[in-house]
Design a protein around this motif. Structure first.
Motif, mmCIF file in Angstrom:
data_model
loop_
_atom_site.group_PDB
_atom_site.id
_atom_site.type_symbol
_atom_site.label_atom_id
_atom_site.label_comp_id
_atom_site.label_asym_id
_atom_site.label_seq_id
_atom_site.Cartn_x
_atom_site.Cartn_y
_atom_site.Cartn_z
ATOM 1 N N GLY A 1 -84.340 -23.871 -24.327
ATOM 2 C CA GLY A 1 -83.905 -24.706 -23.213
ATOM 3 C C GLY A 1 -84.468 -26.054 -23.294
ATOM 4 N N ARG B 1 -85.743 -27.909 -17.723
ATOM 5 C CA ARG B 1 -84.912 -26.862 -18.338
ATOM 6 C C ARG B 1 -85.693 -25.598 -18.658
ATOM 7 N NH1 ARG B 1 -81.385 -30.428 -22.619
ATOM 8 N NH2 ARG B 1 -80.605 -31.912 -21.108
ATOM 9 N N ARG C 1 -74.226 -23.043 -25.286
ATOM 10 C CA ARG C 1 -75.203 -22.092 -24.772
ATOM 11 C C ARG C 1 -76.164 -22.773 -23.792
ATOM 12 N NH1 ARG C 1 -79.056 -18.796 -28.683
ATOM 13 N NH2 ARG C 1 -80.263 -17.993 -26.959
ATOM 14 N N ARG C 2 -76.417 -24.060 -24.038
ATOM 15 C CA ARG C 2 -77.325 -24.820 -23.190
ATOM 16 C C ARG C 2 -76.562 -25.576 -22.115
ATOM 17 N NH1 ARG C 2 -81.535 -28.516 -26.314
ATOM 18 N NH2 ARG C 2 -79.953 -30.053 -25.850
ATOM 19 N N GLY D 1 -80.661 -31.555 -14.687
ATOM 20 C CA GLY D 1 -80.835 -31.043 -16.055
ATOM 21 C C GLY D 1 -82.056 -31.593 -16.776
ATOM 22 N N TYR E 1 -86.273 -23.060 -17.009
ATOM 23 C CA TYR E 1 -85.657 -21.819 -16.503
ATOM 24 C C TYR E 1 -84.661 -21.240 -17.500
ATOM 25 C CZ TYR E 1 -81.484 -24.543 -15.249
ATOM 26 O OH TYR E 1 -80.364 -25.328 -15.287
ATOM 27 N N LEU E 2 -84.266 -22.033 -18.522
ATOM 28 C CA LEU E 2 -83.326 -21.529 -19.537
ATOM 29 C C LEU E 2 -84.025 -20.636 -20.560
ATOM 30 C CD1 LEU E 2 -81.309 -24.793 -20.214
ATOM 31 C CD2 LEU E 2 -80.530 -22.806 -18.955
ATOM 32 N N PRO F 1 -75.139 -23.292 -18.705
ATOM 33 C CA PRO F 1 -76.030 -23.098 -17.542
ATOM 34 C C PRO F 1 -76.413 -24.415 -16.852
ATOM 35 C CG PRO F 1 -76.843 -21.898 -19.450
ATOM 36 C CD PRO F 1 -75.705 -22.725 -19.921
ATOM 37 N N LEU F 2 -76.560 -25.502 -17.649
ATOM 38 C CA LEU F 2 -76.934 -26.799 -17.057
ATOM 39 C C LEU F 2 -75.812 -27.317 -16.150
ATOM 40 C CD1 LEU F 2 -78.644 -28.679 -20.046
ATOM 41 C CD2 LEU F 2 -79.742 -27.791 -18.015
#
Lengths: 210, 282
Positions: A210, A203, A2-3, A200, A205-206, A6-7
């Protein structure tokens, strides 16, 4: 995942955009133009997100009768009316939507902005004090700019020097030097932040987790 | 007494502002407005452009900043169209299309000899700020496949030869926010596009850095910039919508009076401050 997903995506997109900047290869040009298209499409969808968020916030305010809920009703009604007018009659010149924009929204927007002059006058009278050397310099420069940037300033002259000329000099040299410093600082900050996102390190923005 | 002056009810101050702003508007009082170098630079750029060239007028503003920026759009559009320069109107601001329509409504009446699609075009609004500016550098037809009225750009005669910044002589961004920065970053720095701006008086100081480097070929700062440009256009006989120029002139007089009033308030406020401080010192 999940992390990491996007990274990884941010890393690949960021590196691809940096590489394409330095290469004229046709594949990279295609990637670039496609990325621009995606960006524009995603930007359009953010409007939907904004509208949903706006309506949810105002409807909640009205249902809970929180402070200023009357204004929220005005916002909701205005939104519904403009949406109906836009979808029913279109948004071109001469349509009801266009008339509402020109004769209601435009004067209201300009009026609200114009109110600044009143607050500015009151704030200047109360806060602009020559308490020390720094404040006095600020005060004198502000007066020169205020008078030098309006037509009446052109009547104030000493030989070859005029007040608008002095105001323009302040804007073009001391002001420009300070602005340049700010811009360089902002640009360096933006580069650092971009690198941190690509790598990365940054973070936020997560969102949560995040 | 000075204590009373210092704590003057703000409603009196507001009343003073209202009188100073309204009097010149009622009396239609106009002061001479000489042009400053940044305005003259933009004027000369358009004035020296051969007829048939294409400029992009990006009206990146909404009604809140309309009083300062709309007169700029009128003045620039009249200057360009009178000289036979083709103008592409567009906006990056969501509520900007209405601003373009207001200008075009008057342009249509004042320039019956200039045809839509041949001399000027309304490209409308596209979301995506930087992606739009960068996209124009690749192919404007992909960013704006249709104009604001739904006509394909391929069917608009003046747009057939315009594909990217190579065919665009100048971009002018009128804005009260950070849009001109974006044009500098993505159109000027990336594609070498000549860019100019018309900014609100609050934003104008920021752009002197770009003026000094030549990244902005010229700049109109606030209502004064608009009034200076309108006056230059009037002097060369290109002003076909004179009421706009007259209105800007009157508004500048109104601004002059308000500025004088604020300066007087600051002086009186400081005199009161010194007397109160001296009394407390004793």
């Amino acid at each position: 995942m999940r992390r990491r997903g996007p990274l990884t995506l941010a890393f690949i997109a960021g590196v691809a955009m940096i590489i394409q900047f330095f290469s004229p290869h046709p594949i990279l040009r295609t990637v670039y133009t496609e990325a621009l298209n995606w960006y524009r499409i995603i930007s359009a969808f953010t409007f939907m997100l904004g509208l949903i968020s706006l309506m949810r916030s105002h409807i909640t305010k009205v249902t809970h009768k929180r402070a200023g809920w009357g204004y929220s009703i005005v916002t909701i009604v205005s939104f519904i009316v403009m949406t109906i007018l836009g979808f029913t009659y279109g948004t071109g010149a001469g349509t009801p939507f266009d008339k509402m924009y020109e004769y209601v929204y435009a004067p209201l927007g300009a009026t609200v902005f114009s109110l600044l002059a009143f607050y500015l006058a009151s704030a200047s009278f109360r806060a602009f004090r020559a308490r020390n050397i720094d404040a006095t310099i600020l005060l004198v420069v502000a007066i020169i700019i205020m008078l030098g940037r309006v037509p009446v300033g052109s009547f104030i002259r000493w030989g070859r020097f005029s007040l608008p000329g002095l105001a323009e000099w302040i804007m073009a040299y001391p002001n420009m030097a300070a602005q340049r410093g700010l811009l360089i600082g902002i640009a360096l900050g933006a580069i650092c932040m971009s690198l941190k996102i690509i790598l990365g390190i940054e973070r936020s923005y997560l969102g949560r987790g995040g | 007494m000075w204590q009373k002056v210092s704590s003057l009810d703000r409603r009196w101050i507001y009343l003073g502002v209202a009188i100073c702003a309204a009097l010149p508007l009622i009396l239609e009082f106009i002061l001479p407005i000489p042009a400053t170098p940044p305005v003259k630079r933009l004027f000369d750029t358009i004035d020296n452009m051969p007829p048939g060239y294409f400029i992009l007028l990006s009206m990146d503003f909404e009604p809140s900043t309309m009083p300062e920026l709309l007169p700029m759009a009128y003045a620039i559009a009249q200057h360009a169209l009178s000289r036979g320069i083709k103008v592409g109107f567009m906006t990056l601001a969501p509520a900007g299309p209405g601003m373009i329509e207001i200008v075009l409504e008057d342009i249509r009446k004042a320039y019956p000899d200039r045809k839509y699609g041949e001399d000027y075009v309304n490209l409308g609004y596209k979301p995506g700020l930087s992606a739009v500016i960068l996209g124009i550098g690749e192919d404007i037809h992909r960013v704006f496949p249709r104009d604001a009225y739904g006509t394909s750009l391929e069917d608009i005669p003046m747009m057939r030869e315009i594909h990217n910044y190579k065919q665009i002589e100048l971009v002018i961004s009128l804005s009260g926010a950070g849009y001109p920065d974006a044009w500098i970053l993505y159109a000027n720095a990336r594609y070498g596009q000549a860019v100019a701006t018309g900014a609100t008086a609050v934003m104008a100081p920021l752009y002197y850095a770009y003026l000094a480097t030549g990244q902005f070929v010229g700049m109109l700062g606030g209502l004064k910039g608009a009034a200076e440009y309108a006056e230059l256009v009037r002097k060369v006989g290109y002003m076909r919508i004179p009421e706009v120029q007259h209105r800007v002139g009157v508004q500048m007089s109104s601004q002059s009076f308000v500025h004088i009033y604020i300066v007087l308030l600051i002086i009186v406020g400081n005199i009161a401050f010194f007397f109160i401080r001296r009394q407390r010192g004793r």
